[in-house]
Scaffold this active site. Structure first.
Site, PDB file in Angstrom:
ATOM      1  N   HIS A 172     -57.868  41.376 -89.235  1.00  0.00           N
ATOM      2  CA  HIS A 172     -57.229  41.171 -88.159  1.00  0.00           C
ATOM      3  C   HIS A 172     -56.267  39.921 -88.889  1.00  0.00           C
ATOM      4  O   HIS A 172     -57.073  39.019 -89.031  1.00  0.00           O
ATOM      5  CB  HIS A 172     -57.946  40.621 -86.984  1.00  0.00           C
ATOM      6  CG  HIS A 172     -58.151  41.799 -86.235  1.00  0.00           C
ATOM      7  ND1 HIS A 172     -59.542  42.110 -85.467  1.00  0.00           N
ATOM      8  CD2 HIS A 172     -57.730  42.900 -85.840  1.00  0.00           C
ATOM      9  CE1 HIS A 172     -59.515  43.199 -84.900  1.00  0.00           C
ATOM     10  NE2 HIS A 172     -58.349  43.742 -84.907  1.00  0.00           N
ATOM     11  N   GLU A 175     -57.235  35.830 -88.152  1.00  0.00           N
ATOM     12  CA  GLU A 175     -58.550  35.335 -88.527  1.00  0.00           C
ATOM     13  C   GLU A 175     -58.736  34.662 -89.809  1.00  0.00           C
ATOM     14  O   GLU A 175     -59.473  35.438 -90.665  1.00  0.00           O
ATOM     15  CB  GLU A 175     -59.460  36.701 -87.947  1.00  0.00           C
ATOM     16  CG  GLU A 175     -59.355  37.039 -86.512  1.00  0.00           C
ATOM     17  CD  GLU A 175     -59.857  38.579 -86.282  1.00  0.00           C
ATOM     18  OE1 GLU A 175     -60.674  38.847 -87.352  1.00  0.00           O
ATOM     19  OE2 GLU A 175     -59.831  38.955 -85.171  1.00  0.00           O
ATOM     20  N   ARG A 228     -52.106  39.571 -85.038  1.00  0.00           N
ATOM     21  CA  ARG A 228     -53.221  40.437 -85.207  1.00  0.00           C
ATOM     22  C   ARG A 228     -53.225  41.440 -85.713  1.00  0.00           C
ATOM     23  O   ARG A 228     -53.976  41.938 -86.621  1.00  0.00           O
ATOM     24  CB  ARG A 228     -53.924  40.682 -83.558  1.00  0.00           C
ATOM     25  CG  ARG A 228     -55.312  41.505 -83.699  1.00  0.00           C
ATOM     26  CD  ARG A 228     -55.382  41.659 -82.271  1.00  0.00           C
ATOM     27  NE  ARG A 228     -56.521  42.863 -82.236  1.00  0.00           N
ATOM     28  CZ  ARG A 228     -57.667  42.728 -81.979  1.00  0.00           C
ATOM     29  NH1 ARG A 228     -58.599  41.539 -82.055  1.00  0.00           N
ATOM     30  NH2 ARG A 228     -58.577  43.889 -81.791  1.00  0.00           N
ATOM     31  N   HIS A 296     -64.669  39.261 -89.548  1.00  0.00           N
ATOM     32  CA  HIS A 296     -63.760  38.773 -88.475  1.00  0.00           C
ATOM     33  C   HIS A 296     -64.109  37.238 -87.989  1.00  0.00           C
ATOM     34  O   HIS A 296     -65.183  36.817 -88.271  1.00  0.00           O
ATOM     35  CB  HIS A 296     -64.003  39.726 -87.168  1.00  0.00           C
ATOM     36  CG  HIS A 296     -63.599  41.174 -87.689  1.00  0.00           C
ATOM     37  ND1 HIS A 296     -62.355  41.614 -86.981  1.00  0.00           N
ATOM     38  CD2 HIS A 296     -64.171  42.259 -88.323  1.00  0.00           C
ATOM     39  CE1 HIS A 296     -62.264  42.976 -87.498  1.00  0.00           C
ATOM     40  NE2 HIS A 296     -63.318  43.327 -88.074  1.00  0.00           N
ATOM     41  N   GLU A 371     -68.477  38.098 -86.649  1.00  0.00           N
ATOM     42  CA  GLU A 371     -67.565  37.204 -86.109  1.00  0.00           C
ATOM     43  C   GLU A 371     -67.791  35.784 -86.564  1.00  0.00           C
ATOM     44  O   GLU A 371     -68.827  35.554 -85.803  1.00  0.00           O
ATOM     45  CB  GLU A 371     -67.567  37.775 -84.569  1.00  0.00           C
ATOM     46  CG  GLU A 371     -67.189  38.884 -84.142  1.00  0.00           C
ATOM     47  CD  GLU A 371     -65.547  39.344 -84.065  1.00  0.00           C
ATOM     48  OE1 GLU A 371     -64.956  38.440 -84.264  1.00  0.00           O
ATOM     49  OE2 GLU A 371     -65.344  40.453 -83.749  1.00  0.00           O
TER      50      GLU A 371
HETATM   51 ZN   LIG Z   1     -61.135  40.692 -85.742  1.00  0.00          ZN
END
Ligand SMILES: [Zn+2]
Length: 414
Positions: A172, A175, A228, A296, A371
């Site tokens: 993504h 990020e 993204r 992420h 994350e």
């Molecule tokens: Zn992500």
């Protein structure tokens, strides 16, 4: 002369127009409680005008939504009318963007991790690292992009015949902490003197890719910091969500069939050359993999497969134990707290993701996604002074993850 000036002026104004600005854009935080409130937000999430920084979920994670100035009044009123109390979490997105310094890689492998780096600089650094470590580090092409860039990575192997660990970041684009984490891990594998990490580092053949969505990453520097997806054109909109595009329950849940949506799964599984070419690379490693780790941001979560069901499939319970050990280690240095669960239970059902495909295809024992920081104070715009603390605690967690994984016979260290 006058003509040249006019031409330059025109060229400049085109460039200036091309860069998305976020003056006055605010990020609102909501904590929907009832199904009606969630349904309202889910419905709004299909709108192109609102940018959901976190998804509507069943895990009690607040929902962060970026709203442009002209929509803020109507948005706030709609929330209040439905019993939600929107809290302004980021006052002005543009001023946060401007605090994010972009570093200039000075060469000689001197990356500082006090700034974020462009794709070109990261790739130059990878080349330099490989050149400085002949016989140990080689540059590898994990795939290609729709704009003909490489998905460049490095393979690190001190001796032949080791089991494989794959680490991947940046799928993504916005990020930014993710590529900065992967480059840090590369550097630690090569230079760390911490005996516990040394043991982990020397036990595997590593394949590490800081940016698996290079077109998108470049676009976040040149045009739109909040981008993204990939950059392939679909009608009037660009890009599919490359973490909804893998052939794992593709397009079933938590993904959109609308090209303008941020979670557009693409016209078919592996429609994006990034995911199809990278998956081909992964296939060449296949059953040699002991671990696959994806980075992420944000929310501070450790996620396990799968996204199509919250059922505890495969080695779920062992991985919960391994993940908890990793998170205990992660919290020690700075007190940073993460939650753990499979994608469907920790966030929301969402299919077509990378780690689901890896687990489904190869049954690799350790398959996990981070994350990373934070929990929304800065969201995707994590301040540069948090890069190193974030990276240090990730290394702490990786040591514990592999040590705990050895107890289950998933890996052999030393
Ligand atoms: Zn992500």
């Amino acid at each position: 002369m006058k003509l040249i000036f006019l031409f330059l002026l025109a060229a400049w104004s085109v460039c200036a127009e091309d860069v998305a600005r976020f003056e006055g854009y605010k990020v609102f935080r909501m904590s929907p409680k009832t199904q009606e409130q969630k349904d309202l937000l889910l419905n709004l999430a299909t709108s192109d005008d609102l940018d959901f920084w976190t998804e509507v979920n069943n895990a009690g994670i607040p929902v962060d939504v970026m709203v442009k100035p002209e929509d803020q009044k109507a948005f706030t009123n709609a929330m209040l009318k439905n019993g939600m109390n929107p809290e302004i979490f980021i006052e002005d997105v543009q001023s946060l963007i401007e605090t994010q310094t972009v570093g200039k890689y000075a060469g000689n492998r001197e990356m500082t991790w006090n700034s974020y780096y462009t794709l070109i600089e990261i790739y130059q650094w990878l080349d330099d690292v490989a050149a400085a470590n002949p016989g140990v580090v080689s540059v590898v092409e994990g795939g290609v992009t729709s704009q003909a860039r490489q998905i460049k990575g490095v393979k690190i192997a001190k001796s032949p015949g080791k089991r494989v660990v794959v680490i991947e970041g940046g799928i993504h684009a916005r990020e930014w902490i993710s590529p900065a984490t992967v480059t840090w891990i590369i550097n630690e594998i090569l230079t760390s003197t911490n005996p516990a990490f040394r043991k982990v580092a020397d036990s595997f053949e590593w394949h590490l890719f800081p940016s698996t969505n290079p077109d998108g990453y470049v676009y976040t520097f040149t045009n739109n910091r909040m981008w993204r997806k990939t950059r392939k054109q679909y009608g009037i909109c660009a890009g599919a969500d490359p973490n909804r595009n893998w052939d794992a329950h593709w397009m079933e849940q938590g993904t959109s069939s609308q090209p303008c949506s941020d979670t557009y799964g693409g016209p078919s599984a592996f429609s994006e050359v990034e995911t199809s070419s990278f998956s081909s690379y992964i296939k060449t490693l296949g059953s040699r993999m002991d671990a696959y780790i994806s980075f992420h941001s944000y929310s501070q979560l450790l996620l396990l497969p799968y996204g199509h069901t919250s059922a505890p499939l495969d080695n779920y319970s062992e991985m919960i134990q391994i993940g908890k050990a990793a998170l205990t280690a992660l919290a020690k240095r700075y007190g940073t707290s993460y939650e753990i669960g499979n994608i469907a239970e920790a966030i929301y059902p969402a299919t077509g993701g990378t780690i689901d495909w890896i687990k489904q295809e190869f049954k690799t024992p350790i398959v996990i996604a981070y994350e990373l920081r934070d929990t929304g104070r800065y969201g995707f715009l994590l301040p540069t002074d948090q890069i190193i603390p974030n990276n240090e605690e990730v290394i702490d967690s990786l040591i514990a993850m592999f040590e705990e994984g050895e107890k289950f016979g998933y890996v052999t260290l030393g």
